[in-house]
Design an enzyme around this catalytic site. Structure first.
Site, mmCIF file in Angstrom:
data_model
loop_
_atom_site.group_PDB
_atom_site.id
_atom_site.type_symbol
_atom_site.label_atom_id
_atom_site.label_comp_id
_atom_site.label_asym_id
_atom_site.label_seq_id
_atom_site.Cartn_x
_atom_site.Cartn_y
_atom_site.Cartn_z
ATOM 1 N N GLY A 46 0.827 -1.189 0.000
ATOM 2 C CA GLY A 46 0.000 0.000 0.000
ATOM 3 C C GLY A 46 0.863 1.242 0.000
ATOM 4 O O GLY A 46 2.045 1.191 0.359
ATOM 5 N N GLN A 51 2.895 9.894 1.303
ATOM 6 C CA GLN A 51 4.180 9.200 1.252
ATOM 7 C C GLN A 51 4.979 9.547 -0.003
ATOM 8 O O GLN A 51 6.183 9.300 -0.045
ATOM 9 C CB GLN A 51 3.979 7.692 1.333
ATOM 10 C CG GLN A 51 3.477 7.238 2.679
ATOM 11 C CD GLN A 51 3.356 5.740 2.713
ATOM 12 O OE1 GLN A 51 2.335 5.190 2.336
ATOM 13 N NE2 GLN A 51 4.420 5.087 3.160
ATOM 14 N N CYS A 98 6.779 0.081 7.102
ATOM 15 C CA CYS A 98 6.261 1.248 6.402
ATOM 16 C C CYS A 98 7.324 1.760 5.443
ATOM 17 O O CYS A 98 8.498 1.879 5.815
ATOM 18 C CB CYS A 98 5.897 2.337 7.410
ATOM 19 S SG CYS A 98 5.269 3.851 6.659
ATOM 20 N N LEU A 99 6.905 2.061 4.231
ATOM 21 C CA LEU A 99 7.847 2.579 3.238
ATOM 22 C C LEU A 99 8.407 3.947 3.623
ATOM 23 O O LEU A 99 9.435 4.354 3.109
ATOM 24 C CB LEU A 99 7.172 2.638 1.865
ATOM 25 C CG LEU A 99 6.741 1.285 1.301
ATOM 26 C CD1 LEU A 99 5.939 1.468 0.016
ATOM 27 C CD2 LEU A 99 7.932 0.377 1.075
ATOM 28 N N HIS A 140 -3.461 1.096 8.158
ATOM 29 C CA HIS A 140 -2.124 1.689 8.023
ATOM 30 C C HIS A 140 -2.164 2.857 7.023
ATOM 31 O O HIS A 140 -1.670 3.953 7.317
ATOM 32 C CB HIS A 140 -1.146 0.600 7.566
ATOM 33 C CG HIS A 140 0.252 1.081 7.392
ATOM 34 N ND1 HIS A 140 1.264 0.698 8.235
ATOM 35 C CD2 HIS A 140 0.825 1.900 6.471
ATOM 36 C CE1 HIS A 140 2.402 1.255 7.840
ATOM 37 N NE2 HIS A 140 2.149 1.997 6.772
ATOM 38 N N GLU A 141 -2.750 2.604 5.855
ATOM 39 C CA GLU A 141 -2.776 3.646 4.821
ATOM 40 C C GLU A 141 -3.682 4.801 5.223
ATOM 41 O O GLU A 141 -3.358 5.967 4.978
ATOM 42 C CB GLU A 141 -3.189 3.055 3.477
ATOM 43 C CG GLU A 141 -2.264 1.975 2.947
ATOM 44 C CD GLU A 141 -0.784 2.347 2.943
ATOM 45 O OE1 GLU A 141 -0.446 3.541 2.760
ATOM 46 O OE2 GLU A 141 0.053 1.440 3.104
ATOM 47 N N HIS A 144 -1.977 7.321 7.383
ATOM 48 C CA HIS A 144 -1.145 8.293 6.656
ATOM 49 C C HIS A 144 -1.952 9.529 6.278
ATOM 50 O O HIS A 144 -1.426 10.648 6.290
ATOM 51 C CB HIS A 144 -0.543 7.666 5.396
ATOM 52 C CG HIS A 144 0.653 6.821 5.646
ATOM 53 N ND1 HIS A 144 1.824 7.320 6.176
ATOM 54 C CD2 HIS A 144 0.865 5.501 5.432
ATOM 55 C CE1 HIS A 144 2.716 6.342 6.277
ATOM 56 N NE2 HIS A 144 2.154 5.226 5.839
#
Length: 187
Positions: A46, A51, A98-99, A140-141, A144
């Site tokens: 995701g 991000q 997480c990226l 999670h997304e 953000h």
């Protein structure tokens, strides 16, 4: 399509709520296509617009191991409801990454179920009931878009490990990013 740089913890766009998407146009389609390309290159499951430095309320997912939705999807201007979170400390099976906090993984307790209401790329509303890891990805997304990284939700001792990793990597300041396919990072 293009692979976009991924912002790292500390960049202001990651730490403030994102603005609603108001235009469903060609530039939005390009952004979504680029986000899918970036997610694939990272690799991730995701990616939220903040991000990649865009403070807009949208995220994409690429997750095959669920039956609730298409394996690739986009949620624009989403709303998310979650079931109560089971009390207790997170277990080894609740580790996520997480990226925007690349290469690090910590355990976080999340709800096992979520209800997502959002719009697709054409502005059409949809609803998904998710469970398990897919519910975790949506939470999670969505975080953000609220200006939260998963490390902001960690409890001790996981939170201490994340703080150490942030210091060790020199993160926590504006302007840091990495480019999937070029930089030797993953999250």
């Amino acid at each position: 399509m293009a692979v976009l740089p991924i912002t790292i913890c500390g960049d202001p766009v990651l730490h403030r709520p994102a603005a609603p998407v108001t235009e469903f146009d060609a530039s939005l389609r390009t952004l979504v296509d680029d986000m899918f390309e970036t997610t694939l290159a990272a690799p991730g499951v995701g990616l939220a617009a903040p991000q990649v430095g865009i403070g807009k309320r949208l995220f994409v997912w690429m997750y095959e191991d669920q039956d609730e939705a298409p394996e690739n999807g986009v949620a624009i201007n989403p709303e998310l409801w979650i079931a109560p979170i089971e009390p207790g400390l997170p277990g080894e099976d609740e580790v996520e990454g997480c990226l925007s906090f690349p290469g690090e993984r910590f355990a976080l307790r999340r709800s096992a179920r979520a209800l997502l209401r959002a719009h697709d790329i054409d502005g059409k509303p949809f609803e998904i009931e998710a469970s398990g890891w897919f519910a975790r990805i949506l939470q999670h997304e969505f975080d953000h878009l609220e200006g939260l990284l998963y490390v902001d939700r960690l409890v001790h001792p996981e939170s201490r490990g994340a703080q150490k990793a942030e210091r060790k990597n020199g993160w926590g300041k504006p302007g840091l990013s990495w480019l999937p396919g070029r930089d030797d990072l993953e999250g």
